[in-house]
Enzyme design. Structure first.
Site, PDB file in Angstrom:
ATOM      1  N   HIS A 191      11.254 -77.403 -52.705  1.00  0.00           N
ATOM      2  CA  HIS A 191      11.387 -78.819 -53.034  1.00  0.00           C
ATOM      3  C   HIS A 191      12.531 -79.420 -52.213  1.00  0.00           C
ATOM      4  O   HIS A 191      13.353 -78.704 -51.643  1.00  0.00           O
ATOM      5  CB  HIS A 191      11.639 -78.984 -54.532  1.00  0.00           C
ATOM      6  CG  HIS A 191      10.428 -78.699 -55.363  1.00  0.00           C
ATOM      7  ND1 HIS A 191      10.488 -78.343 -56.688  1.00  0.00           N
ATOM      8  CD2 HIS A 191       9.093 -78.720 -55.038  1.00  0.00           C
ATOM      9  CE1 HIS A 191       9.262 -78.158 -57.157  1.00  0.00           C
ATOM     10  NE2 HIS A 191       8.410 -78.382 -56.172  1.00  0.00           N
TER      11      HIS A 191
ATOM     12  N   GLY B 232       3.620 -80.611 -50.268  1.00  0.00           N
ATOM     13  CA  GLY B 232       3.243 -80.247 -51.634  1.00  0.00           C
ATOM     14  C   GLY B 232       2.557 -81.351 -52.411  1.00  0.00           C
ATOM     15  O   GLY B 232       1.457 -81.142 -52.956  1.00  0.00           O
TER      16      GLY B 232
ATOM     17  N   ASP C  84       0.523 -77.365 -52.122  1.00  0.00           N
ATOM     18  CA  ASP C  84       0.612 -76.308 -53.132  1.00  0.00           C
ATOM     19  C   ASP C  84      -0.768 -75.773 -53.482  1.00  0.00           C
ATOM     20  O   ASP C  84      -0.968 -74.565 -53.661  1.00  0.00           O
ATOM     21  CB  ASP C  84       1.298 -76.835 -54.402  1.00  0.00           C
ATOM     22  CG  ASP C  84       2.749 -77.219 -54.167  1.00  0.00           C
ATOM     23  OD1 ASP C  84       3.353 -76.672 -53.217  1.00  0.00           O
ATOM     24  OD2 ASP C  84       3.277 -78.062 -54.919  1.00  0.00           O
TER      25      ASP C  84
ATOM     26  N   ASP D 207      12.912 -76.934 -57.700  1.00  0.00           N
ATOM     27  CA  ASP D 207      14.079 -77.622 -58.252  1.00  0.00           C
ATOM     28  C   ASP D 207      13.915 -77.780 -59.765  1.00  0.00           C
ATOM     29  O   ASP D 207      13.037 -78.525 -60.218  1.00  0.00           O
ATOM     30  CB  ASP D 207      14.233 -78.995 -57.588  1.00  0.00           C
ATOM     31  CG  ASP D 207      15.543 -79.682 -57.953  1.00  0.00           C
ATOM     32  OD1 ASP D 207      16.217 -79.218 -58.894  1.00  0.00           O
ATOM     33  OD2 ASP D 207      15.883 -80.681 -57.295  1.00  0.00           O
TER      34      ASP D 207
ATOM     35  N   HIS E   8       4.034 -84.060 -58.696  1.00  0.00           N
ATOM     36  CA  HIS E   8       2.924 -83.104 -58.580  1.00  0.00           C
ATOM     37  C   HIS E   8       3.209 -81.844 -59.396  1.00  0.00           C
ATOM     38  O   HIS E   8       2.786 -80.747 -59.031  1.00  0.00           O
ATOM     39  CB  HIS E   8       2.694 -82.745 -57.106  1.00  0.00           C
ATOM     40  CG  HIS E   8       3.860 -82.079 -56.440  1.00  0.00           C
ATOM     41  ND1 HIS E   8       5.096 -82.664 -56.363  1.00  0.00           N
ATOM     42  CD2 HIS E   8       3.970 -80.871 -55.821  1.00  0.00           C
ATOM     43  CE1 HIS E   8       5.922 -81.843 -55.736  1.00  0.00           C
ATOM     44  NE2 HIS E   8       5.267 -80.757 -55.405  1.00  0.00           N
TER      45      HIS E   8
ATOM     46  N   ASP F 154       0.479 -79.353 -60.009  1.00  0.00           N
ATOM     47  CA  ASP F 154       0.156 -78.504 -58.857  1.00  0.00           C
ATOM     48  C   ASP F 154       1.125 -77.335 -58.753  1.00  0.00           C
ATOM     49  O   ASP F 154       0.733 -76.212 -58.412  1.00  0.00           O
ATOM     50  CB  ASP F 154       0.213 -79.318 -57.560  1.00  0.00           C
ATOM     51  CG  ASP F 154      -0.862 -80.388 -57.503  1.00  0.00           C
ATOM     52  OD1 ASP F 154      -1.783 -80.339 -58.333  1.00  0.00           O
ATOM     53  OD2 ASP F 154      -0.759 -81.287 -56.649  1.00  0.00           O
TER      54      ASP F 154
ATOM     55  N   ARG G  68       0.932 -70.178 -61.479  1.00  0.00           N
ATOM     56  CA  ARG G  68      -0.047 -69.466 -62.303  1.00  0.00           C
ATOM     57  C   ARG G  68      -0.943 -68.581 -61.448  1.00  0.00           C
ATOM     58  O   ARG G  68      -1.224 -67.434 -61.809  1.00  0.00           O
ATOM     59  CB  ARG G  68      -0.892 -70.464 -63.094  1.00  0.00           C
ATOM     60  CG  ARG G  68      -1.935 -69.803 -63.980  1.00  0.00           C
ATOM     61  CD  ARG G  68      -2.698 -70.828 -64.814  1.00  0.00           C
ATOM     62  NE  ARG G  68      -3.775 -70.185 -65.543  1.00  0.00           N
ATOM     63  CZ  ARG G  68      -4.979 -69.938 -65.047  1.00  0.00           C
ATOM     64  NH1 ARG G  68      -5.273 -70.330 -63.804  1.00  0.00           N
ATOM     65  NH2 ARG G  68      -5.908 -69.331 -65.772  1.00  0.00           N
TER      66      ARG G  68
END
Length: 213
Positions: free
Chosen positions: A74, A121, A126, A146, A153, A156, A162
Site C-alpha cells: 500500500h 491494486g 490484487d 497498511d 478496495h 479485494d 484469503r
C-alpha cells in the site's frame, strides 16, 4: 420453578414437592434443544456432514527452486517494501518477481531486473495476483499492507489474502516476517506444499441435489 417450563418437559427425577429437580430440568432442556436443532433442515452445512463421514485428504504441489514471488505494498508501505527488496536484491534476483502498479515500476528501476507488472491494486491488480495464485503461477506473497488506513478496495485485499491461505502459499505481511521467510533455507530448494484436496468441494451437491459453483 416456572410452570410453563416444567409442563413442557418430561423428567423422571423430582424434588421433595413433586417438582422436577433443577438438574433434571436442565438436562431435559438441553436434550430438547439438541433434538430441535438436529431436526432443522440444513442445520449442519455440507462440509460438517462430510467431516462426519471422512477425513480431509491432502495433495502435494511442488514449489521449485525458483519461486514465483508477488510483491505488493500500500502507498504508505511502498518505501518499506522497496528498501527491503533492495537489501535482499541478490536473493530475489534468481526468482521470478511480480508486482502491482507503481510498486512494480519502482522495483524494476531500483533492482535492475525484469518485474512482471499488473494493474494497480484498486484497479484490479490484487485480483490479478489472486487469480495467478489459484492457477499456481504465483506461489509466494509478500504484501506490506497498511493497517492504519482505510482502503477503497478492502474487499479485494481480503480476497487476495484469503486465496493465499486457501492455496497454502507463504505470506509475509510485514518486514520482520519477510526477513525470516526470505532467509529460510527452504527458499533455496524444492518444497512440497500441502493443500486440501478440493475435488469433493467442487463436486458437492446442494440441498436441491444440484451441482454447486
Amino acid at each position: 420453578m416456572p410452570h410453563g417450563l416444567s409442563t413442557r418437559l418430561t423428567c423422571k427425577a423430582t424434588g421433595s414437592e413433586g417438582w422436577p429437580s433443577l438438574a433434571a430440568v436442565l438436562r431435559c432442556e438441553v436434550k430438547r434443544r439438541v433434538r430441535r436443532f438436529e431436526s432443522w433442515p440444513g442445520s449442519h452445512p455440507p462440509s460438517w456432514r462430510k467431516d462426519q463421514r471422512s477425513h480431509m485428504t491432502y495433495k502435494k504441489i511442488v514449489m521449485q527452486h525458483d519461486k514465483n514471488i508477488a510483491l505488493v505494498a500500500h502507498d504508505n508501505k511502498k518505501r518499506d517494501l522497496v528498501e527491503w527488496a533492495k537489501y535482499n536484491r541478490d536473493l530475489l534476483a534468481h526468482h521470478k518477481v511480480y508486482a502491482t502498479g507503481t510498486t512494480g515500476e519502482i522495483l524494476e528501476r531500483e533492482l535492475g531486473f525484469k518485474i512482471t507488472r499488473f494493474q494497480s491494486g484498486p484497479l484490479g491488480g490484487d485480483q490479478q495476483i489472486g487469480a495467478k495464485i489459484v492457477a499456481d503461477e504465483i506461489n509466494f506473497l509478500i504484501f506490506f499492507w497498511d493497517p492504519l488506513e482505510p482502503m477503497p478496495h478492502d474487499p479485494d485485499v481480503k480476497a487476495l489474502l484469503r486465496m493465499a491461505v486457501v492455496w497454502n502459499i507463504p505470506i509475509a505481511c510485514n518486514r520482520a516476517s519477510a526477513d525470516f521467510m526470505i532467509s529460510s533455507p527452504l527458499m533455496d530448494g524444492k518444497y512440497d506444499r500441502l493443500i486440501p484436496d478440493y475435488e469433493g468441494y467442487r463436486t458437492r451437491k446442494t440441498d436441491r441435489g444440484e451441482g454447486a459453483g
